[in-house]
Write a protein that holds these residues in place. Structure first.
Motif, PDB file in Angstrom:
ATOM      1  N   ALA A 682       0.825  -1.215   0.000  1.00 31.50           N
ATOM      2  CA  ALA A 682       0.000   0.000   0.000  1.00 31.50           C
ATOM      3  C   ALA A 682       0.855   1.259   0.000  1.00 31.50           C
ATOM      4  N   SER A 683       1.983   1.234   0.717  1.00 34.32           N
ATOM      5  CA  SER A 683       2.819   2.426   0.784  1.00 34.32           C
ATOM      6  C   SER A 683       3.755   2.560  -0.411  1.00 34.32           C
ATOM      7  N   GLY A 684       3.618   1.655  -1.384  1.00 25.31           N
ATOM      8  CA  GLY A 684       4.358   1.797  -2.627  1.00 25.31           C
ATOM      9  C   GLY A 684       5.821   1.435  -2.542  1.00 25.31           C
ATOM     10  N   GLN A 685       6.203   0.652  -1.564  1.00 26.74           N
ATOM     11  CA  GLN A 685       7.602   0.243  -1.427  1.00 26.74           C
ATOM     12  C   GLN A 685       7.782  -1.086  -2.173  1.00 26.74           C
ATOM     13  N   VAL A 686       7.796  -0.982  -3.507  1.00 20.39           N
ATOM     14  CA  VAL A 686       7.770  -2.179  -4.344  1.00 20.39           C
ATOM     15  C   VAL A 686       9.065  -2.975  -4.220  1.00 20.39           C
ATOM     16  N   ALA A 687      10.199  -2.300  -4.236  1.00 15.97           N
ATOM     17  CA  ALA A 687      11.475  -3.004  -4.117  1.00 15.97           C
ATOM     18  C   ALA A 687      11.553  -3.751  -2.792  1.00 15.97           C
ATOM     19  N   GLU A 688      11.091  -3.104  -1.731  1.00 19.14           N
ATOM     20  CA  GLU A 688      11.098  -3.746  -0.417  1.00 19.14           C
ATOM     21  C   GLU A 688      10.119  -4.917  -0.385  1.00 19.14           C
ATOM     22  N   TRP A 689       8.986  -4.761  -1.061  1.00 20.32           N
ATOM     23  CA  TRP A 689       7.998  -5.837  -1.173  1.00 20.32           C
ATOM     24  C   TRP A 689       8.634  -7.062  -1.850  1.00 20.32           C
ATOM     25  N   LEU A 690       9.348  -6.817  -2.930  1.00 21.32           N
ATOM     26  CA  LEU A 690      10.035  -7.902  -3.632  1.00 21.32           C
ATOM     27  C   LEU A 690      11.074  -8.556  -2.722  1.00 21.32           C
ATOM     28  N   ASP A 691      11.800  -7.732  -1.977  1.00 25.76           N
ATOM     29  CA  ASP A 691      12.818  -8.265  -1.069  1.00 25.76           C
ATOM     30  C   ASP A 691      12.194  -9.120   0.035  1.00 25.76           C
ATOM     31  N   LEU A 692      10.990  -8.735   0.490  1.00 24.69           N
ATOM     32  CA  LEU A 692      10.307  -9.541   1.502  1.00 24.69           C
ATOM     33  C   LEU A 692      10.108 -10.967   0.997  1.00 24.69           C
ATOM     34  N   GLY A 693       9.615 -11.067  -0.225  1.00 26.82           N
ATOM     35  CA  GLY A 693       9.376 -12.391  -0.792  1.00 26.82           C
ATOM     36  C   GLY A 693      10.658 -13.175  -0.984  1.00 26.82           C
ATOM     37  N   LYS A 694      11.689 -12.519  -1.518  1.00 24.85           N
ATOM     38  CA  LYS A 694      12.960 -13.216  -1.752  1.00 24.85           C
ATOM     39  C   LYS A 694      13.569 -13.707  -0.445  1.00 24.85           C
ATOM     40  N   GLU A 695      13.582 -12.823   0.557  1.00 24.28           N
ATOM     41  CA  GLU A 695      14.193 -13.193   1.833  1.00 24.28           C
ATOM     42  C   GLU A 695      13.395 -14.295   2.516  1.00 24.28           C
ATOM     43  N   ALA A 696      12.068 -14.206   2.461  1.00 18.43           N
ATOM     44  CA  ALA A 696      11.239 -15.244   3.073  1.00 18.43           C
ATOM     45  C   ALA A 696      11.446 -16.577   2.358  1.00 18.43           C
ATOM     46  N   GLU A 697      11.580 -16.540   1.034  1.00 13.46           N
ATOM     47  CA  GLU A 697      11.809 -17.773   0.273  1.00 13.46           C
ATOM     48  C   GLU A 697      13.162 -18.397   0.643  1.00 13.46           C
ATOM     49  N   ARG A 698      14.178 -17.554   0.792  1.00 12.08           N
ATOM     50  CA  ARG A 698      15.494 -18.067   1.179  1.00 12.08           C
ATOM     51  C   ARG A 698      15.435 -18.745   2.543  1.00 12.08           C
ATOM     52  N   ARG A 699      14.732 -18.110   3.473  1.00  8.07           N
ATOM     53  CA  ARG A 699      14.629 -18.666   4.819  1.00  8.07           C
ATOM     54  C   ARG A 699      13.803 -19.961   4.815  1.00  8.07           C
ATOM     55  N   ALA A 700      12.757 -19.997   4.006  1.00  5.75           N
ATOM     56  CA  ALA A 700      11.929 -21.202   3.935  1.00  5.75           C
ATOM     57  C   ALA A 700      12.737 -22.371   3.380  1.00  5.75           C
ATOM     58  N   ASP A 701      13.573 -22.100   2.396  1.00  5.03           N
ATOM     59  CA  ASP A 701      14.460 -23.143   1.867  1.00  5.03           C
ATOM     60  C   ASP A 701      15.397 -23.660   2.959  1.00  5.03           C
ATOM     61  N   ALA A 702      15.903 -22.722   3.765  1.00  2.00           N
ATOM     62  CA  ALA A 702      16.877 -23.086   4.791  1.00  2.00           C
ATOM     63  C   ALA A 702      16.283 -24.021   5.838  1.00  2.00           C
ATOM     64  N   ILE A 703      14.977 -23.868   6.118  1.00  2.11           N
ATOM     65  CA  ILE A 703      14.353 -24.733   7.135  1.00  2.11           C
ATOM     66  C   ILE A 703      13.466 -25.796   6.486  1.00  2.11           C
ATOM     67  N   ASP A 704      13.537 -25.865   5.132  1.00  2.00           N
ATOM     68  CA  ASP A 704      12.817 -26.892   4.374  1.00  2.00           C
ATOM     69  C   ASP A 704      11.322 -26.883   4.691  1.00  2.00           C
ATOM     70  N   ASP A 705      10.734 -25.683   4.629  1.00  2.00           N
ATOM     71  CA  ASP A 705       9.304 -25.512   4.901  1.00  2.00           C
ATOM     72  C   ASP A 705       8.611 -25.212   3.572  1.00  2.00           C
ATOM     73  N   ILE A 706       7.993 -26.237   2.977  1.00  2.00           N
ATOM     74  CA  ILE A 706       7.418 -26.095   1.647  1.00  2.00           C
ATOM     75  C   ILE A 706       6.258 -25.098   1.631  1.00  2.00           C
ATOM     76  N   GLY A 707       5.385 -25.188   2.637  1.00  2.00           N
ATOM     77  CA  GLY A 707       4.238 -24.288   2.679  1.00  2.00           C
ATOM     78  C   GLY A 707       4.651 -22.839   2.723  1.00  2.00           C
TER      79      GLY A 707
END
Length: 1017
Positions: A682-707
Motif C-alpha cells: 500500500a505504501s508503494g515500497q515495491v522493491a522492499e515488497w520484492l525483497d520480503l518475498g525473496k528473503e522469506a523464500e530463502r529462509r523457507a528453503d533453509a528450514i525446508d518448509d514447503i508451505g
C-alpha cells in the motif's frame, strides 16, 4: 551536592565545605559521553636523553618536565588522565563539563611549554597536540590506584598531532581551533598527512594567547522575563476577540528556540485568567510514528478539563452515541464493550474517531470559551494529523485553536482550515534589550555588553538567555539577576561554541540522584509525569521530591501548568537531548529496559505497542522489540496508517533477526514478512515488497518448509509484476500457481491466481488473464472464501473484481466490466477503507475511459487520486495520476494532461512501477505532441515502444505503436510508410491479445491513411 557532615550545599568544583571545612568526598564519576578537549604532550627525544643514565638518574632528568606538565594542566582546570613515561595525556571538560574546555586547554598548553622552558635544562623540550571531540569517559581501577580514562577516536588524533609537532610547538586540530579562536592566536599550517588518517587534515599552530581572560564557566538558576511581543500578541488578541462569532485558528510558526511555546503559554494563561478554559497537549518526537499518540494526549487534557467544569456536566463522552464513545475509548486505550465497533473497517473507525473528537471539543467550547493549545505540530503523528486538521477547521463559536510548529514541519492542511499564521522571528532590538535589561539590570555600564549580545545571538531568545547564564556563571558578570555588573573586560564574548556546551555544564551542577532523574526523564521524552518518574527511580520518596525541586529551581526539569496533572518538562528540547546523548550506550539500554518493564506492568499501557516498541528497541531487548513492533504494525494497518505500519514491521523484522537463531525464529521471520507485505504494498515500497518475498523464500528453503516457501514465492511473484518484466513474471507466477495447487491452501492459491492473472494482463495475454482471475473470483465470492495471512477475503475479492474489470475493458467487453466494477464499488463502500476506495476509483475511471466518457472518468479518478495521496497509498498514486492525465488528454486539456502525466511518470519511477512508467510515458508523449513538440513526442514513444518490446509488455507495445502513428506527420512517403508499419504492428498485437477497442481504432486510422493515397510499402 551536599556535605556528608553538615549537609551544607557544596559546589561540585569545591574541594572543601565552606561551612565546616570537611574535605569533599566524591564518588567515582559514571561512564558517560563527553565533548572535551584532549591534550597530549611529551618530551622530545626522551630516549636519547636518558639512554645512558641509571634508572634513578633518568627519573630525575624527566620528572621536572612531567611535574611542570601536570601543574600547567591543573592550573587551567584539566585532569591528567594518563602518564606516559616521558609525557602526559590530559582532558579538559570532564568529569565536570566546561563549555570553555578548548580555550582552557590551549592556555594550559602554552603554560606547559613556558614552564618546561623555565626549568633551565636546554635538553628538555616538549611538543603538544590538542584536539576537541566526543569521547567516552570512565574510571579505571587498578590494584593501587584509580585513573580517569577517556576512549574514542578523538584521543588518537590528539596523539598524532603531538607526534607531528616540532620542539616547543603546539599543534591543534581544526575542531579545537574553531572553539578556541579569539582566545588564542593561531597560524594555519595547511593540510598535513597524519599517521593513520587517509586524507590530509587542516592543522593549526598556537602562536600565543590573546588578551582575553580565561574563565571557568559556571551555571546557575535563572529566569528570563517574557518580552512583550507587541505584534504577535496583538494578532493573538484579535483572534481571541473573534471567537464569539466563529472558530479561530492561529499557528505560531518559527524555528527552535525562537519563543513559540513561551508566547503560546503566556497568552493561554492570560485567557485562562479571564475565564477561558485551557486544553493543552504536545506532539512527541519519540512517538511521531505512533498513531493517535498526539490525539490521546489532547483528549486526556480535554477530559480532565471537562471534569473540572463548575456546572458539573461530567464526562462529555456520555452525551455521544455509543459508536463515538467507543471511538474515543479506542484512542485512550480503554476497554470497548460496543460490539459494533469491532465490526467497523479501519477507515470507518478513523472517521468515527474524528467525528467524536470534534464533538467533544465543540461541546466544551459551547459551555465555556476555550483555548485548545497544541504544540510542536512538526512532530505530530500521521493519524492524529487528520483529526487535528478537522478540529482546526471546526466552525465552533467560543473556540480558539492555538498551534505551534517549525517551518519545515508545517502541516499541509493549515491553508484549508483558514488559520492565521503568525510567523515568529527573532526579537527586535528593543525587545532583546528589554529582555537583557531584566536579566542584567538597568545600569548603563552594561549597555555596550547588551548591544554585543544582541548582535552575537541574532536576538534568538534562547541564545540570549544561555549566553547570559554563561557570563554570570563564569564570573564575568557578578551579582543577582536583575542587578549584574561586568567585572572584567571582554575582547570576545566567550560564549559556548554550541548550546550543548552550556547545557552540559549546567547538568554537571546537579547531584548524582538529580542526574539520574534527568536521564530517566530524557529517555521518557520531552514531557513526563511525576508518577512515572517515581516508579522508575530507585531512591526514597523524600529524595525524589528534593531532587525534583532542585531541578525545577535550576530550570532543567520544570513543573508545568497542565490540567492533566502533576507533570514535568525539560526547559528546552536541547536540554533533553544533551542529557540523553551524555549517557553511554549501556546506561541508555538499562534505563529503557526499566521503562519498558514498568510500562508492561501497567495495564493502562498494555495497548500501546508503539511506545513499548520504542523502548524495547532502545533497550536492545530484541525479542520484545519484535513482539511489540509486530503489534504496532498490526495496529497501524488496522487504522490504514500504511507507511507507519511498514516502519514498525521493518523494526520487528530487524529485531527478530537479532535474537538467537533457531527454527521457530525463522518460521516467525517468514510469517512476519508475509504479514507485513500489505503495508509495503500500500505504501508503494515495491522493491522492499520484492525483497520480503525473496528473503522469506530463502529462509523457507533453509528450514525446508514447503508451505512457507510457496507463500514467499507468491509474494515475490506479486511484486515481480510491478518491478520486473512480464515474461519473467508470467514464468514465476505460473510456477507459484502450480505449487499452490499442490499445497492445497486455498487462501494462497487465490492470491497466486490473482498474481498470475495480473502477470498475463501485463504481458498482453488478456484472455488468459480473465480466465485465471475468474477462478480466484469464483472461490472468493462463494461461502467458503479464503485469503492468506495479512489480508481478508473481501479485500482480495475486490482486487479480483478490479483486475477482471480492467481486462474486460481492454477487450471491449464493457457490460461485463461494468458488472465487475459495480461489485468492486460495493465492496469498497462496505469496507470504507481508503485503499479499497482508491482501487475501485482506479478501475472505475479506466472503465469510463474505455466507454469514451473522459469527463466522468476524470471525476472518479480525481477523487481516487486525492484519497490515495491523503492516506499515503503510493501504489495507486502513479496509476491514478496516469489515467487522470489520459482523461484530461481526451478532453483536450493538454497542459493539465502533460502536468499530471509528468507527475505520474515521476511517481511511478520513484515507486518502481515499471508498467506505469511506460503507460504514463506513452500518453505524456501524446500530450507533448498536442502542445507542439512533435520530435520530443516521437522520441518518447520510440523509447517506450522499444522498452515494452524488450521487456514483454505487448499491450503497452501496441499502445506505443498506435501513438507513434498518431504523432508522425504524413509529410513524406517515408513517414507514411512508418505510419502504416506502426498501425499494422499495433493491429497484429491487439488482434492476437484480444484488445478489440485498440484494434478497431488502429484499423480505422489505417483505412483513413490508405484512403488518402496509394499504399507505400
Amino acid at each position: 551536592m551536599h556535605c556528608v557532615a553538615c549537609q551544607a550545599t557544596i559546589d561540585p568544583s569545591d574541594s572543601w565545605c565552606a561551612k565546616c571545612g570537611l574535605a569533599v568526598r566524591r564518588s567515582d564519576p559514571d561512564s558517560e559521553r563527553r565533548f572535551v578537549t584532549i591534550l597530549r604532550a611529551d618530551v622530545v627525544d626522551s630516549t636519547g636523553l636518558v639512554a645512558e643514565l641509571e634508572p634513578e638518574e633518568a627519573i630525575s632528568r624527566l620528572e621536572p618536565a612531567l611535574a611542570a606538565m601536570r601543574a600547567a594542566v591543573r592550573q587551567f582546570g584539566g585532569i591528567v588522565s594518563k602518564e606516559l613515561g616521558d609525557g602526559i595525556a590530559a582532558v579538559f571538560g570532564a568529569p565536570i563539563a566546561d563549555d570553555n574546555h578548548a580555550p582552557l586547554a590551549c592556555h594550559a598548553a602554552l603554560e606547559l611549554v613556558r614552564r618546561v622552558g623555565s626549568l633551565g635544562d636546554p635538553g628538555l623540550q616538549v611538543r603538544v597536540g590538542l584536539h576537541s571531540g566526543h569521547v567516552v569517559a570512565y574510571m579505571v581501577a587498578s590494584e593501587f590506584s584509580k585513573v580517569y580514562e577517556i576512549g574514542g577516536a578523538a584521543q588518537h588524533l590528539a596523539a598524532r598531532l603531538e607526534s607531528a609537532a616540532e620542539a616547543n610547538q603546539i599543534y591543534v586540530s581544526e575542531a579545537c581551533q574553531k572553539l578556541a579562536d579569539g582566545h588564542v592566536r593561531f597560524e594555519f599550517l595547511g593540510g598535513r598527512t597524519l599517521r593513520g588518517f587517509n586524507q590530509p587534515l587542516p592543522v593549526y599552530r598556537i602562536v600565543g594567547a590573546s588578551d582575553l581572560s580565561s574563565w571557568r564557566v559556571r551555571r546557575a538558576r535563572s529566569v528570563s522575563r517574557f518580552v512583550d511581543r507587541v505584534t504577535e500578541r496583538a494578532l493573538l488578541g484579535r483572534a481571541a476577540g473573534g471567537v464569539g462569532a466563529s472558530r479561530q485558528t492561529v499557528l505560531l510558526l518559527g524555528d527552535a528556540g525562537i519563543g513559540k511555546s513561551r508566547l503560546a503559554h503566556e497568552f493561554a494563561q492570560e485567557r485562562k485568567a479571564d475565564g477561558w478554559r485551557l486544553v493543552d497537549a504536545e506532539c512527541s518526537p519519540n512517538l511521531q510514528g505512533a498513531p493517535f499518540s498526539t490525539l490521546k494526549r489532547l483528549l486526556l487534557s480535554l477530559l480532565e478539563a471537562a471534569g473540572k467544569d463548575p456546572d458539573g456536566s461530567g464526562d462529555p463522552r456520555s452525551d455521544l452515541p455509543p459508536i463515538h464513545q467507543s471511538a474515543l475509548d479506542a484512542v485512550l486505550d480503554l476497554p470497548i464493550s460496543e460490539p459494533e465497533w469491532n465490526q467497523l473497517e479501519p477507515h470507518a473507525r478513523g472517521r468515527a474517531i474524528t467525528d467524536a473528537s470534534c464533538a467533544v471539543v465543540e461541546g466544551l467550547a459551547r459551555r465555556q470559551r476555550a483555548v485548545v493549545l497544541l504544540e510542536d505540530l512538526h512532530w505530530i503523528d500521521r493519524a492524529s494529523d487528520t483529526v487535528v486538521a478537522a478540529i482546526a477547521s471546526l466552525q465552533a463559536p467560543g473556540l480558539l485553536v492555538l498551534l505551534t510548529s517549525r517551518p519545515n514541519g508545517m502541516p499541509v492542511w493549515i491553508a484549508r482550515c483558514h488559520a492565521e499564521i503568525v510567523a515568529m522571528r527573532p526579537l527586535d532590538d528593543d525587545s532583546g534589550l528589554a529582555m537583557l535589561a531584566d536579566m542584567l539590570g538597568p545600569s548603563i555600564a552594561n549597555d555596550d555588553l547588551k548591544n554585543r549580545i544582541i548582535s552575537h545571538t541574532a536576538n534568538v531568545p534562547l541564545f540570549i538567555e544561555e549566553v547570559c547564564r554563561g557570563l554570570r556563571d563564569s564570573g564575568t558578570l557578578r551579582g543577582q539577576w536583575g542587578d549584574l555588573a561586568l567585572v572584567r573586560p571582554i575582547d570576545e564574548l566567550g560564549i559556548p561554541s554550541s548550546i550543548q556546551g552550556v547545557i552540559a555544564a549546567r547538568l554537571d551542577r546537579v547531584s548524582r540522584q538529580e542526574r539520574s532523574i534527568l536521564q530517566i526523564a530524557a529517555a521518557l521524552g520531552p514531557r513526563s509525569s511525576v508518577a512515572m518518574l517515581r516508579r522508575l527511580v530507585e531512591f526514597p520518596e523524600g529524595s525524589v521530591q528534593d531532587c525534583l525541586a532542585a531541578l525545577d529551581r535550576a530550570e532543567l526539569l520544570v513543573r508545568i501548568d497542565s490540567e492533566l496533572g502533576d507533570e514535568l518538562e525539560f526547559r528546552h528540547e536541547m536540554v533533553r537531548q544533551v542529557t540523553y546523548d551524555s549517557m553511554v550506550e549501556k546506561v541508555r539500554e538499562e534505563i529503557h529496559a526499566r521503562i519498558l518493564g514498568t510500562l508492561e506492568s501497567d495495564e493502562t499501557c498494555a495497548d500501546e505497542p508503539d511506545t513499548l516498541c520504542y523502548h524495547a528497541v532502545r533497550a536492545k531487548d530484541w525479542h520484545k522489540a519484535f513482539v511489540h513492533g509486530r503489534s504496532a504494525g498490526r495496529k497501524c494497518l488496522s487504522r490504514s496508517a500504511f507507511a507507519d505500519a511498514a516502519n514498525y514491521f521493518e523494526s520487528a523484522m530487524g529485531s527478530l533477526d537479532k535474537t538467537p537463531p533457531r527454527g521457530a525464529r525463522e518460521a516467525d521471520a517468514i510469517d512476519l514478512r508475509m504479514e507485513a507485505r500489505s503495508a509495503f504494498i500500500a505504501s508503494g515500497q515495491v522493491a522492499e515488497w520484492l525483497d520480503l518475498g525473496k528473503e522469506a523464500e530463502r529462509r523457507a528453503d533453509a528450514i525446508d518448509d514447503i508451505g512457507r516457501k510457496v507463500a514467499a514465492m507468491t509474494v515475490r511473484a506479486g511484486a515481480q509484476n510491478f518491478y520486473g518484466a512480464p515474461v519473467e513474471a508470467v514464468v514465476v507466477n505460473e510456477e507459484v500457481v502450480r505449487l499452490a495447487q499442490g499445497w492445497g491452501n486455498l487462501g494462497w492459491l487465490n492470491l497466486a491466481r490473482y498474481g498470475l492473472g495480473q502477470a498475463y494482463f501485463l504481458a498482453g495475454r488478456y484472455h488468459e488473464a480473465e480466465r485465471t482471475v475468474a477462478l480466484a473470483h469464483a472461490q472468493l465470492a462463494g461461502p467458503d472464501a479464503s485469503a492468506p495471512i495479512g489480508t481478508t477475503p473481501r479485500y482480495l475479492l475486490l482486487l479480483c473484481c478490479m483486475m477482471k474489470s480492467f481486462t474486460h475493458t481492454v477487450m471491449g467487453e464493457f457490460d461485463a466490466a461494468e458488472q465487475l466494477q459495480r461489485e468492486a464499488a460495493a465492496i469498497a463502500a462496505e469496507t470504507n477503507r481508503p485503499y479499497d476506495l482508491a482501487g475501485a476509483a482506479y478501475s472505475g475511471g479506466w472503465l469510463m475511459l474505455g466507454r469514451g466518457d473522459p469527463a466522468a472518468a476524470a471525476a472518479i479518478l480525481e477523487d481516487g487520486f486525492v484519497l490515495a495521496q491523503k492516506h499515503g497509498i503510493r501504489l495507486f498514486v502513479p496509476v491514478l495520476a496516469c489515467h487522470l492525465g489520459m482523461a484530461y488528454l481526451e478532453q483536450g486539456l493538454f497542459d493539465r494532461a502533460r502536468s499530471m502525466l509528468t507527475e505520474a511518470r515521476e511517481e511511478a519511477k520513484a515507486v518502481g512501477y515499471t508498467s506505469a512508467v511506460l503507460r504514463s510515458s506513452i500518453y505524456l508523449a501524446l500530450a507533448t505532441c498536442r502542445l507542439g513538440d512533435v520530435r520530443a513526442a516521437q522520441n518518447m514513444l520510440r523509447e517506450a515502444r522499444n522498452t515494452a518490446r524488450q521487456q514483454g509488455f505487448s499491450g503497452l507495445e501496441a499502445e506505443a505503436l498506435f501513438g507513434e502513428a498518431i504523432v508522425t506527420p504524413a509529410s513524406s512517403a517515408e513517414s507514411r510508410a512508418a505510419i502504416l508499419a506502426s498501425l499494422r504492428a499495433a493491429i497484429a498485437i491487439a488482434s492476437e491479445s484480444g484488445a478489440r477497442p485498440l484494434q478497431r481504432k488502429a484499423e480505422a486510422m489505417l483505412s483513413e491513411v490508405l484512403g488518402q493515397g496509394s499504399e507505400l510499402i
